[in-house]
Design a protein around this motif. Structure first.
Motif, PDB file in Angstrom:
ATOM      1  N   ALA A 179       0.827  -1.204   0.000  1.00 41.97           N
ATOM      2  CA  ALA A 179       0.000   0.000   0.000  1.00 41.97           C
ATOM      3  C   ALA A 179       0.860   1.253   0.000  1.00 41.97           C
ATOM      4  O   ALA A 179       0.503   2.252  -0.608  1.00 41.97           O
ATOM      5  N   VAL A 180       2.015   1.205   0.656  1.00 43.73           N
ATOM      6  CA  VAL A 180       2.907   2.347   0.688  1.00 43.73           C
ATOM      7  C   VAL A 180       3.483   2.611  -0.698  1.00 43.73           C
ATOM      8  O   VAL A 180       3.699   3.737  -1.090  1.00 43.73           O
ATOM      9  N   GLN A 181       3.706   1.578  -1.467  1.00 43.47           N
ATOM     10  CA  GLN A 181       4.239   1.712  -2.813  1.00 43.47           C
ATOM     11  C   GLN A 181       3.069   1.854  -3.782  1.00 43.47           C
ATOM     12  O   GLN A 181       2.770   0.962  -4.549  1.00 43.47           O
ATOM     13  N   ALA A 182       2.413   3.012  -3.735  1.00 44.75           N
ATOM     14  CA  ALA A 182       1.173   3.239  -4.461  1.00 44.75           C
ATOM     15  C   ALA A 182       1.204   2.824  -5.934  1.00 44.75           C
ATOM     16  O   ALA A 182       0.253   2.207  -6.396  1.00 44.75           O
ATOM     17  N   PRO A 183       2.264   3.115  -6.708  1.00 46.49           N
ATOM     18  CA  PRO A 183       2.219   2.695  -8.111  1.00 46.49           C
ATOM     19  C   PRO A 183       2.083   1.184  -8.269  1.00 46.49           C
ATOM     20  O   PRO A 183       1.440   0.700  -9.179  1.00 46.49           O
ATOM     21  N   TYR A 184       2.696   0.410  -7.367  1.00 48.13           N
ATOM     22  CA  TYR A 184       2.620  -1.035  -7.448  1.00 48.13           C
ATOM     23  C   TYR A 184       1.286  -1.561  -6.954  1.00 48.13           C
ATOM     24  O   TYR A 184       0.848  -2.620  -7.375  1.00 48.13           O
ATOM     25  N   ALA A 185       0.646  -0.854  -6.041  1.00 46.03           N
ATOM     26  CA  ALA A 185      -0.599  -1.336  -5.453  1.00 46.03           C
ATOM     27  C   ALA A 185      -1.696  -1.498  -6.509  1.00 46.03           C
ATOM     28  O   ALA A 185      -2.580  -2.327  -6.345  1.00 46.03           O
ATOM     29  N   LEU A 186      -1.632  -0.732  -7.573  1.00 45.99           N
ATOM     30  CA  LEU A 186      -2.639  -0.808  -8.629  1.00 45.99           C
ATOM     31  C   LEU A 186      -2.231  -1.731  -9.769  1.00 45.99           C
ATOM     32  O   LEU A 186      -2.996  -1.942 -10.696  1.00 45.99           O
ATOM     33  N   ASP A 187      -1.038  -2.267  -9.704  1.00 45.89           N
ATOM     34  CA  ASP A 187      -0.527  -3.145 -10.761  1.00 45.89           C
ATOM     35  C   ASP A 187      -1.237  -4.496 -10.677  1.00 45.89           C
ATOM     36  O   ASP A 187      -1.169  -5.169  -9.645  1.00 45.89           O
ATOM     37  N   PRO A 188      -1.912  -4.915 -11.741  1.00 46.66           N
ATOM     38  CA  PRO A 188      -2.635  -6.193 -11.712  1.00 46.66           C
ATOM     39  C   PRO A 188      -1.739  -7.386 -11.409  1.00 46.66           C
ATOM     40  O   PRO A 188      -2.181  -8.351 -10.792  1.00 46.66           O
ATOM     41  N   ARG A 189      -0.463  -7.328 -11.796  1.00 40.11           N
ATOM     42  CA  ARG A 189       0.460  -8.431 -11.490  1.00 40.11           C
ATOM     43  C   ARG A 189       0.655  -8.581  -9.988  1.00 40.11           C
ATOM     44  O   ARG A 189       0.749  -9.691  -9.471  1.00 40.11           O
ATOM     45  N   VAL A 190       0.710  -7.452  -9.284  1.00 39.52           N
ATOM     46  CA  VAL A 190       0.906  -7.480  -7.838  1.00 39.52           C
ATOM     47  C   VAL A 190      -0.340  -8.025  -7.149  1.00 39.52           C
ATOM     48  O   VAL A 190      -0.243  -8.869  -6.253  1.00 39.52           O
ATOM     49  N   ILE A 191      -1.496  -7.583  -7.585  1.00 37.39           N
ATOM     50  CA  ILE A 191      -2.755  -8.067  -6.995  1.00 37.39           C
ATOM     51  C   ILE A 191      -2.906  -9.562  -7.242  1.00 37.39           C
ATOM     52  O   ILE A 191      -3.244 -10.326  -6.338  1.00 37.39           O
ATOM     53  N   GLU A 192      -2.613 -10.005  -8.462  1.00 32.29           N
ATOM     54  CA  GLU A 192      -2.695 -11.436  -8.794  1.00 32.29           C
ATOM     55  C   GLU A 192      -1.690 -12.254  -7.971  1.00 32.29           C
ATOM     56  O   GLU A 192      -2.019 -13.321  -7.450  1.00 32.29           O
ATOM     57  N   ALA A 193      -0.462 -11.731  -7.812  1.00 34.42           N
ATOM     58  CA  ALA A 193       0.548 -12.439  -7.027  1.00 34.42           C
ATOM     59  C   ALA A 193       0.130 -12.520  -5.563  1.00 34.42           C
ATOM     60  O   ALA A 193       0.303 -13.558  -4.921  1.00 34.42           O
ATOM     61  N   HIS A 194      -0.427 -11.440  -5.037  1.00 31.89           N
ATOM     62  CA  HIS A 194      -0.890 -11.442  -3.648  1.00 31.89           C
ATOM     63  C   HIS A 194      -1.992 -12.486  -3.459  1.00 31.89           C
ATOM     64  O   HIS A 194      -1.964 -13.254  -2.496  1.00 31.89           O
ATOM     65  N   ASP A 195      -2.944 -12.532  -4.392  1.00 34.32           N
ATOM     66  CA  ASP A 195      -4.023 -13.524  -4.313  1.00 34.32           C
ATOM     67  C   ASP A 195      -3.470 -14.941  -4.393  1.00 34.32           C
ATOM     68  O   ASP A 195      -3.926 -15.842  -3.680  1.00 34.32           O
ATOM     69  N   ARG A 196      -2.476 -15.145  -5.239  1.00 36.95           N
ATOM     70  CA  ARG A 196      -1.869 -16.471  -5.387  1.00 36.95           C
ATOM     71  C   ARG A 196      -1.170 -16.896  -4.096  1.00 36.95           C
ATOM     72  O   ARG A 196      -1.287 -18.036  -3.651  1.00 36.95           O
ATOM     73  N   VAL A 197      -0.443 -15.963  -3.480  1.00 46.68           N
ATOM     74  CA  VAL A 197       0.235 -16.237  -2.217  1.00 46.68           C
ATOM     75  C   VAL A 197      -0.782 -16.622  -1.144  1.00 46.68           C
ATOM     76  O   VAL A 197      -0.591 -17.583  -0.400  1.00 46.68           O
ATOM     77  N   GLU A 198      -1.877 -15.880  -1.081  1.00 48.16           N
ATOM     78  CA  GLU A 198      -2.907 -16.147  -0.072  1.00 48.16           C
ATOM     79  C   GLU A 198      -3.573 -17.500  -0.278  1.00 48.16           C
ATOM     80  O   GLU A 198      -4.001 -18.133   0.681  1.00 48.16           O
ATOM     81  N   ALA A 199      -3.658 -17.955  -1.518  1.00 47.66           N
ATOM     82  CA  ALA A 199      -4.346 -19.220  -1.825  1.00 47.66           C
ATOM     83  C   ALA A 199      -3.483 -20.444  -1.523  1.00 47.66           C
ATOM     84  O   ALA A 199      -4.007 -21.549  -1.413  1.00 47.66           O
ATOM     85  N   LEU A 200      -2.175 -20.258  -1.384  1.00 49.78           N
ATOM     86  CA  LEU A 200      -1.269 -21.391  -1.178  1.00 49.78           C
ATOM     87  C   LEU A 200      -0.994 -21.639   0.296  1.00 49.78           C
ATOM     88  O   LEU A 200      -0.903 -20.692   1.084  1.00 49.78           O
ATOM     89  N   GLY A 201      -0.819 -22.894   0.649  1.00 47.11           N
ATOM     90  CA  GLY A 201      -0.347 -23.244   1.979  1.00 47.11           C
ATOM     91  C   GLY A 201       1.139 -22.934   2.076  1.00 47.11           C
ATOM     92  O   GLY A 201       1.807 -22.715   1.066  1.00 47.11           O
ATOM     93  N   ASP A 202       1.689 -22.939   3.277  1.00 48.42           N
ATOM     94  CA  ASP A 202       3.097 -22.596   3.461  1.00 48.42           C
ATOM     95  C   ASP A 202       4.041 -23.528   2.708  1.00 48.42           C
ATOM     96  O   ASP A 202       5.025 -23.079   2.119  1.00 48.42           O
ATOM     97  N   ASP A 203       3.761 -24.825   2.714  1.00 47.69           N
ATOM     98  CA  ASP A 203       4.624 -25.778   1.998  1.00 47.69           C
ATOM     99  C   ASP A 203       4.588 -25.525   0.495  1.00 47.69           C
ATOM    100  O   ASP A 203       5.621 -25.548  -0.178  1.00 47.69           O
ATOM    101  N   GLU A 204       3.392 -25.277  -0.043  1.00 45.52           N
ATOM    102  CA  GLU A 204       3.249 -25.001  -1.477  1.00 45.52           C
ATOM    103  C   GLU A 204       3.945 -23.695  -1.842  1.00 45.52           C
ATOM    104  O   GLU A 204       4.602 -23.604  -2.883  1.00 45.52           O
ATOM    105  N   LEU A 205       3.803 -22.690  -0.988  1.00 42.82           N
ATOM    106  CA  LEU A 205       4.425 -21.395  -1.249  1.00 42.82           C
ATOM    107  C   LEU A 205       5.951 -21.514  -1.225  1.00 42.82           C
ATOM    108  O   LEU A 205       6.636 -20.985  -2.098  1.00 42.82           O
ATOM    109  N   ALA A 206       6.478 -22.227  -0.240  1.00 39.01           N
ATOM    110  CA  ALA A 206       7.929 -22.426  -0.163  1.00 39.01           C
ATOM    111  C   ALA A 206       8.443 -23.147  -1.410  1.00 39.01           C
ATOM    112  O   ALA A 206       9.484 -22.781  -1.962  1.00 39.01           O
TER     113      ALA A 206
END
Length: 159
Positions: free
Chosen positions: A29-56
């Protein structure tokens, strides 16, 4: 997708989006230009959807035996190669040799991250040198400052 009919409308949409509580971590959120980047939003959603083992596993697969080229305001243009043995080699413009360090996936709270440790400060950087740096998963999955990458060590940074 909304389109702006006037500059004032566009500005109002951007400011109202920034004023709303973000689904993204504070660092984004502090990095405002990145906060609106669809790649960042998609990556954040992907991280949230994975378990810790899958993410690692995803972080390890994303970096293992890869060369990536970045362009950052604080470091300029540089290339980094992450070997399978946990070593990392960074080359900065103006250097005859690469800087050696180590990398690995670390299970920090709340989620796994990638940490890098270097032996020397890169020349010409405008930020304080940090010998160990940990990067959130979304930044590895969707690096907004990466300009290219490929498997292996095509520049022979580790040679």
């Amino acid at each position: 997708m909304r389109t702006c009919r006037s500059l004032l409308t566009c500005l109002t949409l951007v400011l109202s989006a920034c004023a709303q509580e973000s689904r993204l971590p504070t660092a984004i959120a502090v990095q405002a230009p990145y906060a609106l980047d669809p790649r960042v939003i998609e990556a954040h959603d992907r991280v949230e959807a994975l378990g810790d083992d899958e993410l690692a596993a995803l972080l390890t697969a994303t970096l293992t035996d890869r060369t990536r080229i970045f362009r950052q305001r604080s470091h300029g243009v540089y290339a980094g190669y992450t070997k399978t043995d946990g070593s990392v080699w960074q080359w900065y413009r103006g250097r005859a040799t690469a800087i050696r360090g180590t990398w690995g996936v670390v299970r920090h709270a709340p989620r796994p991250q990638v940490c890098f440790r270097y032996r020397a400060s890169p020349p010409g950087t405008v930020v304080e040198y940090v010998p160990e740096e940990c990067i959130e998963a979304w930044q590895i999955i969707a690096p907004t400052d990466m300009v290219g990458g490929r498997p292996g060590d095509p520049f022979r940074l580790a040679a």
